[in-house]
Design an enzyme around this catalytic site. Structure first.
Site, mmCIF file in Angstrom:
data_model
loop_
_atom_site.group_PDB
_atom_site.id
_atom_site.type_symbol
_atom_site.label_atom_id
_atom_site.label_comp_id
_atom_site.label_asym_id
_atom_site.label_seq_id
_atom_site.Cartn_x
_atom_site.Cartn_y
_atom_site.Cartn_z
ATOM 1 C CG HIS A 267 -1.720 1.324 1.421
ATOM 2 N ND1 HIS A 267 -2.719 1.647 0.639
ATOM 3 C CD2 HIS A 267 -1.439 2.149 2.558
ATOM 4 C CE1 HIS A 267 -3.060 3.064 1.015
ATOM 5 N NE2 HIS A 267 -2.205 3.025 2.083
ATOM 6 C CG ASN A 268 -0.445 4.889 0.060
ATOM 7 O OD1 ASN A 268 -1.223 4.790 -0.740
ATOM 8 N ND2 ASN A 268 -1.038 5.864 1.140
ATOM 9 C CD GLU A 297 -2.097 2.926 -3.471
ATOM 10 O OE1 GLU A 297 -3.083 3.338 -3.648
ATOM 11 O OE2 GLU A 297 -1.704 2.380 -2.313
ATOM 12 C CG ASP A 299 -1.586 7.678 -4.079
ATOM 13 O OD1 ASP A 299 -2.044 6.368 -4.580
ATOM 14 O OD2 ASP A 299 -2.065 7.944 -2.817
ATOM 15 C CG HIS A 312 -0.570 9.943 1.238
ATOM 16 N ND1 HIS A 312 -0.943 10.002 2.576
ATOM 17 C CD2 HIS A 312 -1.653 9.534 0.629
ATOM 18 C CE1 HIS A 312 -2.044 9.471 2.790
ATOM 19 N NE2 HIS A 312 -2.570 9.120 1.734
ATOM 20 C CD GLU A 346 -6.525 5.647 -5.395
ATOM 21 O OE1 GLU A 346 -6.850 6.799 -5.047
ATOM 22 O OE2 GLU A 346 -7.009 4.707 -5.802
#
Length: 723
Positions: A267-268, A297, A299, A312, A346
């Site tokens: 995640h992230n 991931e 973003d 983020h 994302e």
């Protein structure tokens, strides 16, 4: 390695002299040139042929270095690489010898190559041994063959051997050796059959073990027997470990649909630290991919000069270029595993920068990027990891579906990103700053419409992100290539309320679960309860060590650490498996797991204060379906971390062995505060070797602790019920 270097401070143009010691075993690889963000940032000042980076194992940060001349840089690079090669090629005996020599160096305070009794007493404290002075002097005298009052190198080795003599293993040996000196082939076969539960292959394996571990040529060639030394070498080898070495290789069927596997996920991924002010770094992707992560991931947000950036959003985390992330992915995606990588996107970018993203993905990844269905047909089920070897799959929103023609418009409007499910924060859990940032982010993530570019959409094939409506809706309308993401709280609620439906849903479609947005410290949730309902992509903050990552590392330690683990058959077919009522499934059988915790060896110190010695205890934890969750622990042993002896038995009932993980934890007991963590090892129940086994402990960071083990006797038997 003793490293002496000048440290450069950019702002003040200030140099200072430093000296550090680095264990070669801690260095994984040496990178040449500008292969780190730090060195790239000073590339104009320091040429590539002067630069190199030491990459450490685990979560330890890298060390960037600049030599004065190219020849000096090459001398360091070649030298360190040679040391790494030598360390990795050591056999077990050589590793023990090196470990002994390291201790000798630490204890030899005056560096005269000898140790007097005072230095030996200090060494014993350093090694977690609390021994009365009279007995310590007795051992010292036995080893001091020269009667000089000091131990030289070979004498110290003898002292160490006396100190580490294993009475626990000697007792097991004597239980099967008639003469107390050797195990005949027949006696070793009996031990393997009765204790190690090897069955029919015990005779053949007995001869293999003698050939492999017996140090005496006489025993090998003439007698066909094993001495106590050979027996001990076998039990501390990988073959004597609790984790079956055959399960460490790629041994599962990799031709099933992607939805039939648990997939190691991050995640992230770009974050090295927390979710508010942490550093974003390409190194985070390298570390995740090296750990076997097959879903990472990104973003993405609009950046300056038409370049998308990764960070983020709406926080103070640093930004890196999307271009650099894709380059890193292309270089490291398949170093640890050949099986497909899912790039979870994302997307918060404008249509213009989405086109840039599509171009970068296409040009940098080349043939690695999957652009269309493998056979050109609309799939009825997802392809397999084997079919997708060496491919990178994009997970993102898509304009239309695989069935629709290319006559759609170049842009489409849809709901916002998968993770746009803001959760109500608790003031008790978040700081004022975090609450403020959370509210700000929620405003940006409130229901709205976003546009998607045709170029980026066309790169989405088997992982189209869709909103989850209900299991019934998915059963009637969803395609196999459509997948949904769930916050941990939503996934938990679905698992609790509709577990059977969740299992069935996950047999056909992929599900991704991600941590709550309130975990600003990059903490993790327990992944086990989501694996219990078949969720494949249970994404964790891999930069954060702890129980949750221990479970993740334990599950994915099998099947060659390839990042894919085949789910149990009852989670892949049409069976109605309810994790809350496992006894209702066809073929249900429960097992008794009995673990005799016998002893520990050379456990690590947690308090480096001089004279401090640990009081170790062992806790065994079971993770699986709710009926299997259990913990038991031994008593603690006062002031002995070197060779504590417990001889205590812990018993468990396992209802769903296919989903159970067994975690062994060693702690330093403290009656006034929380116990201190010392080491752990987590193993899937189905990968356990029964019998007398050693557990090789790992640090909190997941690194092996040299020579630190537990000795246990494991018995597994079916639970029979009377009719």
């Amino acid at each position: 390695i003793e490293l002496e270097y000048n440290n450069f401070q950019d702002e003040s143009n200030f140099f200072f002299y430093s000296s550090i010691y680095i264990s070669v075993a801690d260095v994984e690889v040496v990178r040449e040139g500008h292969q780190s963000e730090v060195l790239l940032s000073v590339a104009e000042e320091f040429p590539a042929d002067l630069c190199f980076t030491l990459v450490f194992r685990g979560r330890r940060g890298n060390l960037d270095l600049v030599a004065e001349t190219p020849s000096e840089a090459q001398a360091w690079i070649r030298g360190v690489r040679k040391l790494i090669q030598n360390a990795e090629s050591m056999d077990d005996k050589e590793r023990v010898d090196q470990w002994i020599w390291d201790w000798f160096q630490k204890a030899d305070k005056n560096k005269d190559g000898r140790m007097n009794f005072k230095e030996v007493r200090t060494l014993l404290k350093m090694m977690n041994v609390d021994m009365n002075e009279e007995y310590a002097l007795h051992l010292f005298t036995l080893a001091d063959k020269s009667k000089s009052g000091c131990l030289e190198n070979e004498e110290f080795v003898q002292f160490y051997k006396i100190l580490t003599e294993r009475q626990d293993m000697r007792q097991v040996f004597h239980d099967y050796s008639q003469d107390g000196q050797t195990l005949t082939l027949a006696e070793l076969k009996d031990f393997l059959r009765q204790e190690q539960q090897e069955g029919e292959r015990s005779r053949e394996h007995a001869q293999e073990l003698i050939d492999r571990y017996e140090p005496s040529e006489t025993g090998k060639d003439h007698c066909g027997a094993m001495s106590i030394d050979g027996f001990q070498m076998y039990l501390v080898s990988p073959e004597g470990a609790i984790l079956d070495p055959q399960r460490l290789t790629l041994n599962q069927d990799m031709s099933r649909p992607l939805s039939h596997y648990f997939i190691c996920s991050s995640h992230n991924t770009y974050l090295m630290e927390d979710q508010l002010r942490g550093q974003s770094s390409q190194e985070a992707y390298i570390q995740a991919l090296k750990r076997g992560c097959r879903c990472v991931e990104v973003d993405c947000w609009d950046g300056p000069n038409g370049e998308p950036v990764v960070y983020h959003g709406h926080t103070f985390t640093s930004k890196i270029l999307f271009r650099d992330v894709v380059t890193t992915l292309g270089e490291y995606a398949f170093k640890a595993s050949e099986f497909p990588v899912i790039l979870s996107l994302e997307n918060h970018c404008s249509v213009e920068q989405q086109k840039v993203m599509a171009q970068l993905l296409d040009t940098i990844l080349g043939d690695m990027l999957l652009r269309e269905p493998l056979d050109g047909l609309v799939p009825q089920e997802l392809p397999s990891p084997h079919d997708l070897k060496g491919k990178i799959l994009l997970k993102a929103k898509k304009i239309g579906g695989l069935e629709e023609s290319e006559t759609l418009t170049d842009e489409a409007t849809d709901e916002v990103s998968d993770e746009a499910e803001p959760e109500s924060p608790s003031a008790e859990n978040l700081s004022a700053e975090a609450l403020c940032l959370h509210d700000k982010a929620c405003n940006f993530l409130s229901p709205q419409k976003s546009k998607f570019s045709r170029e980026l959409s066309d790169l989405v094939v088997y992982c189209k992100s869709v909103h989850f409506h209900s299991f019934e809706y998915s059963r009637l309308h969803s395609k196999c290539y459509e997948m949904s993401s769930f916050s941990e709280s939503k996934a938990r609620k679905l698992a609790k309320d509709t577990g059977t439906e969740f299992v069935h849903h996950n047999s056909r479609q992929l599900s991704r679960v991600y941590p709550s947005g309130m975990r600003t410290d990059s903490s993790n949730y327990n992944p086990q309860e989501l694996w219990n309902v078949g969720c494949q992509i249970v994404a964790l903050n891999v930069q954060t060590a702890g129980l949750e990552m221990d479970l993740n590392d334990g599950l994915f330690s099998q099947n060659g650490c390839c990042g894919y683990v085949l789910k149990p058959d009852f989670m892949r077919n049409d069976d109605s498996f309810d994790p809350e009522r496992p006894q209702d499934r066809d073929g249900y059988t429960s097992f008794q797991l009995s673990i005799q915790v016998i002893s520990g060896q050379q456990l690590p110190k947690v308090n480096q204060k001089e004279g401090s010695i640990v009081d170790p205890l062992v806790r065994v934890e079971i993770y699986g379906v709710s009926q299997d969750q259990a913990k038991q622990e031994t008593s603690y042993i006062y002031n002995n971390g070197f060779n504590p002896l417990w001889n205590e038995t812990l018993n468990f009932i396992i209802h769903v062995p296919e989903l159970a993980l067994v975690r062994f934890v060693v702690e330093d007991y403290d009656k006034t505060s929380r116990n201190d963590f010392m080491g752990q090892f987590t193993v899937p129940f189905t990968c356990i070797q029964p019998g007398y086994r050693h557990i090789h402990l790992l640090s909190k960071d997941g690194m092996a602790i040299p020579l630190s083990t537990l000795f246990v006797n494991v018995k597994i038997s079916e639970v029979t019920t009377e009719v």
